[in-house]
Motif scaffolding. Structure first.
Motif: not given
Ligand code: COA
Length: 231
Positions: A50, A93, A177
């Motif tokens: 990570r 990102i 959405v």
């Protein structure tokens, strides 16, 4: 990371982003960057893997911002893990597999942007109906193979989330959405539904998608001054 995959992804990104947005992409292993003090806070709890993807993301975000004229900017972490972009800039990102992708733009041009990179593999069957509306799946036929539609919709909604959440502070569920696809132009528009209807002003949120190098690349953005002719 095989160079042809990266070249395909870079070419796809260049085609799908609006003018003024700068992208930087690379292999995570090649991009591990030295972190700035302002970026260190969350790293104490990170696994080695990570930490590698987090710092590679900061490295590519920095490269994109430097091409916009900033000198060695820091990108700290804000609420809900959203990156904190330097004043006057926005960005996003994403990491997937061995790859990292970052984009940045001046906020005079772009009010908000989200990007997402996903391996072009089928979405788990039990997720398809949680993530996708029947009309969204139908709109992708026949241009997108049926096995790929769920993952493309998932990625596009992740991009919408990354664009909208930092602007509103609201956590969106997939059913909040609705995507309206134009498969001829590899574009979509997004609108909020139900409690989220007021979060996205009509016709202001545009997106684009491409399949490149075995990945779906999606982006969603709101212009600072809406201009449907440019989207
Ligand atoms: C945060 C989330 C969007 C990350 O997406 P992902 O596909 O798993 O992972 P990616 O590598 O593409 O993206 C991770 C990056 O997104 C960015 N990010 C995380 N939270 C964010 C937020 N709230 N707003 C904007 N960007 C965010 C970060 O830069 C993060 O990387 P970093 O922590 O190394 O800086 C996703 O895990 C999530 O929590 N989604 C919940 C919301 C959602 O999906 N709602 C339905 C869609 S409408």
């Amino acid at each position: 990371m095989q160079e042809p995959v990266l070249l395909e992804i870079r070419a796809a990104i260049a085609r799908l982003l609006p003018a003024g947005v700068i992208a930087s992409a690379g292999a995570i292993a090649d991009a591990v960057a030295l972190l700035k003090p302002a970026e260190l806070a969350p790293t104490a709890r990170m696994s080695a893997r990570r930490l590698q993807e987090y710092s590679a993301g900061r490295g590519h975000a920095r490269k994109a911002l430097e091409r916009l004229g900033l000198r060695s900017p820091a990108i700290a972490v804000g609420p809900d893990r959203a990156p904190l972009w330097p004043a006057g800039f926005v960005g996003s990102i994403s990491h997937a597999g061995d790859l990292v992708l970052a984009v940045a733009a001046p906020s005079s041009l772009i009010r908000g942007i989200g990007i997402d990179l996903e391996p072009a593999l089928p979405l788990d069957a039990d997720l398809v109906h949680r993530v996708c509306r029947p009309g969204e799946l139908a709109a992708l036929a026949p241009a997108v193979a049926s096995s790929q539609r769920g993952k493309l919709i998932f990625s596009a909604k992740e991009s919408v989330y990354k664009c909208i959440a930092p602007l509103t502070g609201v956590f969106l569920e997939f059913e909040d959405v609705e995507l309206l696809f134009d498969t001829g132009g590899n574009r979509f528009r997004a609108r909020g539904r139900g409690p989220a209807a007021g979060l996205i002003a009509p016709a202001t949120l545009t997106g684009a998608f491409a399949e490149a190098g075995g990945y779906w690349v999606t982006a969603a953005w709101q212009r600072s001054r809406p201009d449907p002719d440019q989207d």
